[in-house]
Each structure stands twice: as structure tokens, then as C-alpha cells.
Design a protein around this motif. Structure first.
Motif, mmCIF file in Angstrom:
data_model
loop_
_atom_site.group_PDB
_atom_site.id
_atom_site.type_symbol
_atom_site.label_atom_id
_atom_site.label_comp_id
_atom_site.label_asym_id
_atom_site.label_seq_id
_atom_site.Cartn_x
_atom_site.Cartn_y
_atom_site.Cartn_z
ATOM 1 N N ASP A 41 0.844 -1.204 0.000
ATOM 2 C CA ASP A 41 0.000 0.000 0.000
ATOM 3 C C ASP A 41 0.877 1.251 0.000
ATOM 4 O OD1 ASP A 41 -2.290 -1.523 0.047
ATOM 5 O OD2 ASP A 41 -2.835 -1.037 2.131
ATOM 6 N N THR A 42 0.405 2.286 -0.681
ATOM 7 C CA THR A 42 1.108 3.565 -0.716
ATOM 8 C C THR A 42 0.678 4.411 0.477
ATOM 9 O OG1 THR A 42 1.225 3.518 -3.135
ATOM 10 C CG2 THR A 42 1.497 5.666 -2.077
ATOM 11 N N LEU A 43 1.652 4.870 1.250
ATOM 12 C CA LEU A 43 1.373 5.758 2.378
ATOM 13 C C LEU A 43 1.545 7.218 1.962
ATOM 14 C CD1 LEU A 43 3.344 3.726 5.066
ATOM 15 C CD2 LEU A 43 0.865 3.833 4.819
ATOM 16 N N LEU A 44 2.493 7.468 1.074
ATOM 17 C CA LEU A 44 2.762 8.815 0.593
ATOM 18 C C LEU A 44 3.004 8.750 -0.908
ATOM 19 C CD1 LEU A 44 3.473 11.844 1.051
ATOM 20 C CD2 LEU A 44 5.812 11.111 1.485
ATOM 21 N N GLU A 99 8.279 8.126 -2.825
ATOM 22 C CA GLU A 99 7.028 7.485 -2.492
ATOM 23 C C GLU A 99 7.260 6.634 -1.251
ATOM 24 O OE1 GLU A 99 3.829 5.599 -5.554
ATOM 25 O OE2 GLU A 99 5.904 5.017 -5.770
ATOM 26 N N LEU A 100 6.339 6.677 -0.319
ATOM 27 C CA LEU A 100 6.448 5.883 0.896
ATOM 28 C C LEU A 100 5.496 4.698 0.766
ATOM 29 C CD1 LEU A 100 7.860 5.885 3.670
ATOM 30 C CD2 LEU A 100 5.877 7.129 4.561
ATOM 31 N N ILE A 101 6.060 3.488 0.804
ATOM 32 C CA ILE A 101 5.296 2.258 0.576
ATOM 33 C C ILE A 101 5.444 1.325 1.776
ATOM 34 C CG2 ILE A 101 5.038 0.231 -0.939
ATOM 35 C CD1 ILE A 101 4.511 2.751 -2.487
ATOM 36 N N ALA A 102 4.336 0.680 2.160
ATOM 37 C CA ALA A 102 4.399 -0.354 3.197
ATOM 38 C C ALA A 102 5.001 -1.610 2.571
ATOM 39 C CB ALA A 102 3.006 -0.639 3.738
#
Length: 197
Positions: A41-44, A99-102
Motif C-alpha cells: 500500500d502507498t502511504l505517501l 514514495e512511501l510504501i508499506a
């Protein structure tokens, strides 16, 4: 009503000696939104201005950057007890370049950047904790930058194994390879050839 995320955050604060007053804690529960994300999932989003910081309660997230030739690389990992965002984007109100990704299932708290900024600059809500957390992030980033400029993959891998020991067991090898700047096949050969050393 405090969530599981809030409880994990409070537990972490108490281990660091930052147990908040009850009024501060009520504000944390009102303002800091619980976030649960699934792996990938994308957080940012890289196409937006960062409006939030995330406090990682459980799991691993990573900052992905796309190079000029279109290759996606991992700039750094974020694990439990760390704060992540794109501070440059949030502070300067510019579109994020990463991009911040889990990378695993993720549990954390979303903190509006303006709430953080006010506490950081003017005191108030857990200001000492936030100053320490951001300072530790900056120091860690400096160590990562030094490690990533070393040409020897073995040295970079040892840095990863020492400083991100929990990450190695949680995220796929392809993401470890992205962080190291090598292919998953190269990593597999490297690990095979260096077992026991």
C-alpha cells in the motif's frame, strides 16, 4: 477512544521516558489518526505534497525513488519506533520526489504535518519526543548516505544487517537488493557465497 496504534505508541513513549500528561494524551488520541496498511500500500504518493508524518508502530515501510532511467530504488527503510515522511516536501510545500510504501503489513499513526511543525517549533504536544525523533532520523539518514556510497556490496550488506537487522527478516530479498542497488540474482549469489562469514 484510543486504538491499538495509540496503545503501541504510548508503550513506546513510556519506554523512552516520555509518558505524556493526560491532557496531552487526549490530544494525541484526537489528532493522531490510526493507520493500518497492507503490504504494497502507498502511504505517501510521489505526485503530491506530503501533508503528514507517520509514526511506525509495527511493520516496515520504505522510501522509493525513481532514477532518471526509470529504475525504482529504495532510499531507506523505516521500522517500528521511527518517524517517516518526506520532510522536504512537507516543509517546503513542494511535490514529493519519493514514495512511501508499506513493505509489510503496517500499523502506525498519521500525524498532520502542521501539528508536528507547531510542536517542533513552538513546544507543546510531546515536543521533546518529536525533536529527538527527527534528530535521530537525520543522524540515521547520514549513516545511510555514507553506507550507500561505499562501492563494496559486502560492506553495504553488513551495514544493513547491523542497522536494519529486523528488516532483513521481514521484507522480500528483491527489496533488500533495491536498497543495496543490485539485482535480486546478484544478492542471491552474494548470500550463497558468504554463508557463515
Amino acid at each position: 477512544m484510543p486504538s491499538r496504534c495509540h496503545a503501541l505508541f504510548k508503550e513506546h513513549l513510556s519506554t523512552l521516558g516520555h509518558l505524556p500528561e493526560s491532557a496531552d494524551w487526549e490530544r494525541v488520541c484526537e489528532v493522531f489518526e490510526p493507520v493500518e496498511a497492507k503490504r504494497s500500500d502507498t502511504l505517501l504518493d510521489s505526485a503530491k505534497v506530503a501533508a503528514d508524518l507517520f509514526y511506525v508502530c509495527e511493520g516496515v515501510a520504505a522510501s522509493f525513488q525513481t532514477t532518471h532511467d526509470g529504475e525504482r530504488q529504495i532510499a531507506r527503510f523505516f521500522e517500528a519506533g521511527q518517524v517517516c515522511s518526506n520532510i522536504t516536501s512537507a516543509w517546503q510545500k513542494t511535490v514529493s520526489e519519493d514514495e512511501l510504501i508499506a513493505l509489510t503489513d503496517f500499523v502506525g499513526l498519521r500525524i498532520p504535518f502542521e501539528t508536528f511543525r507547531s510542536a517542533f517549533l513552538h513546544g507543546g504536544l510531546l515536543d521533546t519526543f518529536w525533536r529527538e525523533a527527527i534528530f535521530e532520523t537525520l543522524l540515521f539518514d547520514k549513516d545511510i548516505l555514507c553506507a550507500k556510497t561505499i562501492r563494496d556490496v559486502g560492506t553495504r550488506y553488513r551495514f544493513l544487517a547491523t542497522r536494519y537487522a529486523t528488516v532483513i527478516g521481514q521484507v522480500p530479498d528483491r527489496d533488500i537488493a533495491r536498497f543495496l542497488g543490485i539485482t535480486p540474482q546478484w544478492l542471491s549469489r552474494f548470500l550463497r557465497n558468504n554463508r557463515g562469514s
